[in-house]
Every structure is written in structure tokens, then in C-alpha cells.
Design an enzyme around this catalytic site. Structure first.
Site, PDB file in Angstrom:
ATOM      1  N   THR A 249      -6.570  -7.448  17.134  1.00  0.00           N
ATOM      2  CA  THR A 249      -6.245  -7.835  15.765  1.00  0.00           C
ATOM      3  C   THR A 249      -6.890  -6.876  14.768  1.00  0.00           C
ATOM      4  OG1 THR A 249      -6.056  -9.726  14.270  1.00  0.00           O
ATOM      5  CG2 THR A 249      -8.071  -9.633  15.566  1.00  0.00           C
TER       6      THR A 249
ATOM      7  N   LYS B  39      -4.953  -2.565  15.587  1.00  0.00           N
ATOM      8  CA  LYS B  39      -3.637  -2.609  16.231  1.00  0.00           C
ATOM      9  C   LYS B  39      -3.003  -1.219  16.384  1.00  0.00           C
ATOM     10  CE  LYS B  39      -2.774  -7.301  14.844  1.00  0.00           C
ATOM     11  NZ  LYS B  39      -1.836  -8.383  14.804  1.00  0.00           N
TER      12      LYS B  39
ATOM     13  N   ASN C 276      -0.641  -5.251  19.947  1.00  0.00           N
ATOM     14  CA  ASN C 276      -1.548  -6.408  19.776  1.00  0.00           C
ATOM     15  C   ASN C 276      -1.849  -7.098  21.106  1.00  0.00           C
ATOM     16  OD1 ASN C 276       1.164  -7.590  19.835  1.00  0.00           O
ATOM     17  ND2 ASN C 276       0.081  -9.495  19.421  1.00  0.00           N
TER      18      ASN C 276
ATOM     19  N   ASN D 129       2.896  -1.745  -1.430  1.00  0.00           N
ATOM     20  CA  ASN D 129       1.535  -1.590  -0.905  1.00  0.00           C
ATOM     21  C   ASN D 129       0.609  -1.001  -1.959  1.00  0.00           C
ATOM     22  OD1 ASN D 129      -0.204  -1.955   1.333  1.00  0.00           O
ATOM     23  ND2 ASN D 129      -0.219   0.251   1.696  1.00  0.00           N
TER      24      ASN D 129
ATOM     25  N   ILE E 271       1.344 -14.350   6.574  1.00  0.00           N
ATOM     26  CA  ILE E 271       0.994 -14.241   8.005  1.00  0.00           C
ATOM     27  C   ILE E 271      -0.368 -14.886   8.278  1.00  0.00           C
ATOM     28  CG2 ILE E 271       2.375 -12.179   8.491  1.00  0.00           C
ATOM     29  CD1 ILE E 271      -0.712 -10.937   8.431  1.00  0.00           C
TER      30      ILE E 271
ATOM     31  N   TYR F 277      -3.144 -17.800   8.638  1.00  0.00           N
ATOM     32  CA  TYR F 277      -3.149 -19.235   8.987  1.00  0.00           C
ATOM     33  C   TYR F 277      -4.531 -19.870   8.804  1.00  0.00           C
ATOM     34  CZ  TYR F 277      -4.907 -17.318  13.363  1.00  0.00           C
ATOM     35  OH  TYR F 277      -5.653 -16.632  14.281  1.00  0.00           O
TER      36      TYR F 277
HETATM   37  P1  ATR Z   1      -3.211  -4.987   9.987  1.00  0.00           P
HETATM   38  O1  ATR Z   1      -3.202  -4.110  11.167  1.00  0.00           O
HETATM   39  O2  ATR Z   1      -3.639  -6.383  10.304  1.00  0.00           O
HETATM   40  O3  ATR Z   1      -1.907  -4.993   9.246  1.00  0.00           O
HETATM   41  P2  ATR Z   1      -4.420  -3.051   8.269  1.00  0.00           P
HETATM   42  O4  ATR Z   1      -3.739  -1.988   9.069  1.00  0.00           O
HETATM   43  O5  ATR Z   1      -5.831  -2.871   7.890  1.00  0.00           O
HETATM   44  O6  ATR Z   1      -4.350  -4.432   9.014  1.00  0.00           O
HETATM   45  O7  ATR Z   1      -3.499  -3.277   6.956  1.00  0.00           O
HETATM   46  C1  ATR Z   1      -3.853  -4.161   5.984  1.00  0.00           C
HETATM   47  C2  ATR Z   1      -2.832  -4.096   4.820  1.00  0.00           C
HETATM   48  O8  ATR Z   1      -3.329  -4.957   3.804  1.00  0.00           O
HETATM   49  C3  ATR Z   1      -2.691  -2.737   4.195  1.00  0.00           C
HETATM   50  O9  ATR Z   1      -1.381  -2.605   3.691  1.00  0.00           O
HETATM   51  C4  ATR Z   1      -3.703  -2.787   3.033  1.00  0.00           C
HETATM   52  O10 ATR Z   1      -3.402  -1.942   1.958  1.00  0.00           O
HETATM   53  P3  ATR Z   1      -3.820  -0.381   1.960  1.00  0.00           P
HETATM   54  O11 ATR Z   1      -2.811   0.322   2.805  1.00  0.00           O
HETATM   55  O12 ATR Z   1      -3.789   0.017   0.531  1.00  0.00           O
HETATM   56  O13 ATR Z   1      -5.219  -0.328   2.543  1.00  0.00           O
HETATM   57  C5  ATR Z   1      -3.541  -4.216   2.609  1.00  0.00           C
HETATM   58  N1  ATR Z   1      -4.757  -4.751   1.954  1.00  0.00           N
HETATM   59  C6  ATR Z   1      -5.860  -5.221   2.565  1.00  0.00           C
HETATM   60  N2  ATR Z   1      -6.760  -5.645   1.648  1.00  0.00           N
HETATM   61  C7  ATR Z   1      -6.198  -5.448   0.431  1.00  0.00           C
HETATM   62  C8  ATR Z   1      -6.589  -5.688  -0.912  1.00  0.00           C
HETATM   63  N3  ATR Z   1      -7.772  -6.229  -1.206  1.00  0.00           N
HETATM   64  N4  ATR Z   1      -5.733  -5.360  -1.908  1.00  0.00           N
HETATM   65  C9  ATR Z   1      -4.539  -4.821  -1.649  1.00  0.00           C
HETATM   66  N5  ATR Z   1      -4.092  -4.561  -0.387  1.00  0.00           N
HETATM   67  C10 ATR Z   1      -4.905  -4.866   0.633  1.00  0.00           C
END
Ligand code: ATR
Length: 271
Positions: free
Chosen positions: A61, A65, A86, A149, A210, A212
Site C-alpha cells: 500500500t 505500489k 498491490n 492533481n 477510496i 475507508y
Molecule cells: P498511492 O500509491 O496510494 O496512490 P501516491 O502514489 O503517494 O499514493 O499518490 C498519492 C496522490 O495523492 C498523488 O496524486 C498526490 O499528489 P502529488 O502527485 O501532487 O503528490 C496526492 N496527494 C497526497 N496528499 C496530498 C495533499 N495533501 N494535497 C494534494 N494532493 C495530495
């Protein structure tokens, strides 16, 4: 006794051990499932535990991933095309990476009778989970995916003829009063934040998260309060876990699990 685990960081709120150990007990399987907090530099150590058969399989997780992919021997073609893993299993002395998130999301959409064919969908976030969800949405035959994003460059990498990337700042001109919106980020899991300004939430929208834990993020809670349809991440979570079990055990374990029972059991622990 077979040992399984979920790895991540943070991992403390994962319900995977609770779900899998409930299933093992109820189906009389000699197996145990733990959670392991892993720092990035320790990923090779976990992989070694799989190679040494200390662990028979793992779920992966946040935030590994994508990072885990370079450590394993083979990636299932679907997981390869999604670009995230995953679930890892050991087969004939090889570590094989799979993706069961896309399946979990697909099943969750189907059992909740959400119609996506030919629809425009807004997806927030461009990480590993978002990739699985984009794959599933394309399989449903959606017309267009607006991918929002914080970091535009990351979303741009996922663009194609269906997916159009924008910075989250552009949401005002893209969101509609009846949009289907899917939050794939962790916003709302640990803090009282919303993935976008609350003024854009409308009662005709369908809001999907997503997450929970909490059972309802502030995003879903507010949406529900004003009359929007909502779906949290629990169904997706359960179905990705059941699919992982089928891969690890090489048989249809999932068919022996009562979905309503496992969902009620998990809900009782979240609420
Ligand atoms: P996962 O594999 O679970 O999807 P991840 O690869 O770390 O986790 O991706 C998390 C997503 O949430 C990303 O799109 C991240 O945005 P960035 O690409 O700008 O990093 C987004 N995200 C996480 N925390 C955030 C926050 N506080 N504000 C805005 N976007 C956030």
C-alpha cells in the site's frame, strides 16, 4: 502456517490484517496476516523475506505500489499496463507482482450499480491507486476522464485519448453540478481536509472516495449531508483483498467468503 502481510508507510490504520485473519479463522485456513511498517530503504529486506518463504505473499500500500515493482521478478501483464502492484506472490521460486486494486474498484462499482458507460468522470490524484482506477474506468467505457492533481506533471504522464490532465487549481471550470468525482488521494484520511473547495460540492453529484478509515471522509460526509450520492472505499478494499487471497492460495477462496458478513465485521471496527 502460512504468513502474509501488508507493507506500507503509514500502515497503522490498515484493516487488511483484521479482514484476512477473520477469513482465515472462518475458513479454517492455517495462515496469519500482519502489517509491517516499512521505510523505503527497507523494501529489499521485505522482498528477501518473500524469497526466503518467511512470507508467502504480501499486499503493498501507500507509498510503495510503484516503487516495489523494480524489486520483483515478473509483473503480470495487466499490472504492467496499469503501472502499479498491490499484491505479490511467490510462484516456482519467482516473485510475481499483480494488481487487484482495479478489480476491487470494478466490483465495488458493479455491486453499487453505478453506471459509468459513456460518462465523463473526474478523478483526483495521480498516484498508484489512481492508475488502477483509470484502468477500470476505461474498461467501463467512460467517455472522458478529467484527471486533477496537485502536481500537474505527474497527471500529464497518464494522459491519453480518454484522460485529460489538469492542475487541481482548475477545478472550478471543469466540475459540473452532476459530476461523478473520485478521490484517490489520501486527503481526508488523517486530517479534516477536502480534496477541493467545498463550495463546488453539489447534491446532484456522485462522490466516491477510496478511503475507508475514517468510514466517511469530510468530503463524503458533507456530500451526503447535502444530498449527493456517496461511496466510500470499503467495498473496493474488501474485493481487492479477496482477489489477493485467490492469487496466493491458487483457488477460489473469495467464493467461500460471505461479503455481507465480512463487511459488517469491518464496519463494526471502523465505526
Ligand atoms: P498511492 O500509491 O496510494 O496512490 P501516491 O502514489 O503517494 O499514493 O499518490 C498519492 C496522490 O495523492 C498523488 O496524486 C498526490 O499528489 P502529488 O502527485 O501532487 O503528490 C496526492 N496527494 C497526497 N496528499 C496530498 C495533499 N495533501 N494535497 C494534494 N494532493 C495530495
Amino acid at each position: 502456517m502460512k504468513h502474509f502481510a501488508v507493507i506500507g508507510n503509514p500502515i497503522k490504520d490498515s484493516l487488511s490484517p483484521l479482514m484476512h485473519n477473520w477469513i482465515f479463522r472462518n475458513l479454517d485456513l492455517q495462515a496469519k496476516y500482519n502489517k509491517i511498517h516499512v521505510e523505503k530503504e527497507d523494501l529489499p529486506k521485505v522482498v528477501k523475506q518473500l524469497r526466503d518463504n518467511v512470507l508467502c505473499g504480501i499486499n503493498v500500500t501507500i507509498p510503495y505500489k510503484e516503487k516495489i515493482m523494480k524489486f520483483i521478478d515478473e509483473i503480470n501483464p495487466r499490472a504492467q499496463s496499469i503501472g502499479s502492484v498491490n499484491c505479490i506472490m511467490s510462484k516456482s521460486d519467482k516473485l510475481i507482482g499483480n494488481n487487484t486494486d482495479w478489480y476491487g474498484f470494478t466490483k465495488a462499482i458493479k455491486i453499487n450499480h453505478i453506471e459509468l458507460h459513456d460518462k465523463e468522470v473526474i478523478v483526483i490524484g495521480a498516484g498508484g491507486v489512481a492508475k488502477s482506477i483509470l484502468f477500470s474506468l476505461k474498461n467501463f467505457g467512460v467517455k472522458k476522464i478529467i484527471l486533477l492533481n496537485r502536481t500537474l506533471q505527474k497527471a500529464r504522464k497518464l494522459e491519453d485519448d480518454i484522460v485529460i490532465a489538469y492542475s487541481i487549481d482548475k477545478i472550478e471550470s471543469l466540475i459540473k453540478y452532476d459530476s461523478i468525482i473520485i478521490n484517490t488521494t489520501s486527503i481526508g484520511m488523517y486530517t479534516n481536509q477536502f480534496p477541493f473547495e467545498i463550495g463546488f460540492i453539489n447534491k446532484k453529484q456522485f462522490l466516491i472516495d477510496i478511503i475507508y478509515t475514517p468510514f466517511e471522509t469530510p468530503f463524503l460526509k458533507l456530500g451526503k449531508k447535502i444530498g449527493a450520492k456517496t461511496l466510500n472505499g470499503l467495498d473496493m478494499f474488501i474485493f481487492q483483498g479477496l482477489a489477493s487471497l485467490d492469487l496466493w492460495f491458487g483457488e477460489d477462496i473469495s467464493k467461500q467468503v460471505n461479503f455481507i458478513q465480512i463487511k459488517s465485521y469491518l464496519e463494526a471496527h471502523i465505526c
